[in-house]
Design an enzyme around this catalytic site. Structure first.
Site, short mmCIF file in Angstrom:
data_model
loop_
_atom_site.label_atom_id
_atom_site.label_comp_id
_atom_site.label_asym_id
_atom_site.label_seq_id
_atom_site.Cartn_x
_atom_site.Cartn_y
_atom_site.Cartn_z
N GLY A 12 14.37 13.57 -5.75
CA GLY A 12 14.50 12.35 -5.90
C GLY A 12 16.61 12.77 -5.82
N ASP A 63 6.22 12.61 -1.40
CA ASP A 63 6.34 11.45 -2.63
C ASP A 63 6.05 12.92 -3.52
OD1 ASP A 63 5.19 10.53 -4.84
OD2 ASP A 63 3.78 9.44 -3.71
N VAL A 64 6.50 13.09 -4.57
CA VAL A 64 6.13 14.47 -5.76
C VAL A 64 4.50 14.48 -6.27
CG1 VAL A 64 8.85 14.66 -5.78
CG2 VAL A 64 7.53 13.40 -7.88
N ASN A 90 14.99 15.78 -10.31
CA ASN A 90 14.86 15.00 -11.19
C ASN A 90 14.27 13.61 -10.70
OD1 ASN A 90 17.40 13.51 -11.59
ND2 ASN A 90 17.28 12.16 -9.72
N TYR A 156 8.07 4.81 -19.30
CA TYR A 156 8.24 5.45 -19.13
C TYR A 156 9.51 6.42 -20.29
CZ TYR A 156 13.25 6.91 -17.69
OH TYR A 156 14.57 7.85 -17.38
N LYS A 160 8.07 10.95 -20.24
CA LYS A 160 9.89 11.54 -20.24
C LYS A 160 9.54 11.98 -21.71
CE LYS A 160 12.33 10.68 -16.98
NZ LYS A 160 12.69 11.18 -16.55
#
Length: 248
Positions: A12, A63-64, A90, A156, A160
């Site tokens: 990213g 695309d990870v 990232n 999100y 994280k």
């Protein structure tokens, strides 16, 4: 810190924090691989900038969250450079909506990129780090995964928080030769904030002791420290960098 001849993959890295991290590694002599998913123009631009430093720099669209993409990306890097010394996970997305508007797909997309993507890239890059008995993995988490909670970013925040736990597990799995740590930034001056109201951003800055958001370069400096041999005895940790937010 000198990263001469080190091979660094920053996922990213076409813009924002990832872009700054890639540039700082290149300035310190590293061979940097730019990874992106959609931002082709930005990725090509930063690749040209890094190449102007007389470094070999390649740009890989992947695309990870897609296992085949990740496998192909890692094999491309190994084919060209023969190794991966440093991985910075990232790549991440945020889909901020009101709680009642959250969709299952929002959760799936967020977790697939922010959490499963980190697992996949670490798994396939870590294989070669294990063989070399050397490696540094730095995951970009967030204070949202610790105690900066916003219901409109519930997916999100969860991703994280999961990344912090994943960091610890990867540190155990890849010991004793690979250091795995995470960085948890607070607010950072990036394009992701451009759609937020000035009033809201001002209110958020007032919660920070330093009364400002971080510059992407400040996050990059911490990442480079963790990737250096100066941090060789730091492992499995999450380091917060937020300007003193919510200190009571």
């Amino acid at each position: 810190m000198d990263f001469l001849n080190k091979v660094v993959l920053v996922t990213g890295s076409s813009r924002g924090i990832g872009r700054s991290i890639a540039v700082q590694f290149a300035k310190k002599g590293a061979q940097v691989i730019i990874n992106y998913k959609n931002n082709t123009r930005e990725a090509e631009t930063i690749t040209e900038i890094i190449s102007s430093y007389n470094h070999k720099c390649i740009c890989i669209k992947a695309d990870v969250s897609n296992e085949n993409d990740v496998k192909n990306m890692i094999e491309t890097i190994i084919s060209k450079y023969g190794k991966i010394d440093i991985l910075v996970n990232n790549a991440g997305i945020a889909i901020d909506t009101n709680f009642d508007d959250k969709k299952i797909k929002d959760w799936q997309d967020t977790l697939n990129t922010n959490l499963i993507g980190v697992f996949l890239v670490s798994k396939y890059a870590g294989k070669y780090m294990k063989e070399a008995k050397y490696g540094k993995i730095i995951n970009i988490s967030s204070t949202n995964g610790i105690d900066t909670i916003y219901p409109y970013s519930i997916d999100y925040d969860a991703s994280k928080a999961g990344l912090i736990n994943l960091t610890k597990n990867l540190a155990i799995e890849f010991s004793p030769y690979i250091n795995v740590n995470a960085v948890a930034p607070g607010w950072v001056e990036t394009e992701m904030n451009s759609e937020l109201s000035k009033k809201y951003l001002k209110e958020e800055k007032e919660k920070i002791l330093l009364k400002r958001f971080a510059e992407p370069e400040e996050i990059a400096e911490l990442v480079l420290f963790l990737a250096s041999d100066k941090a060789r005895y730091i492992d499995g940790q999450t380091i917060r960098i937020d300007g003193g937010i919510k200190i009571q």
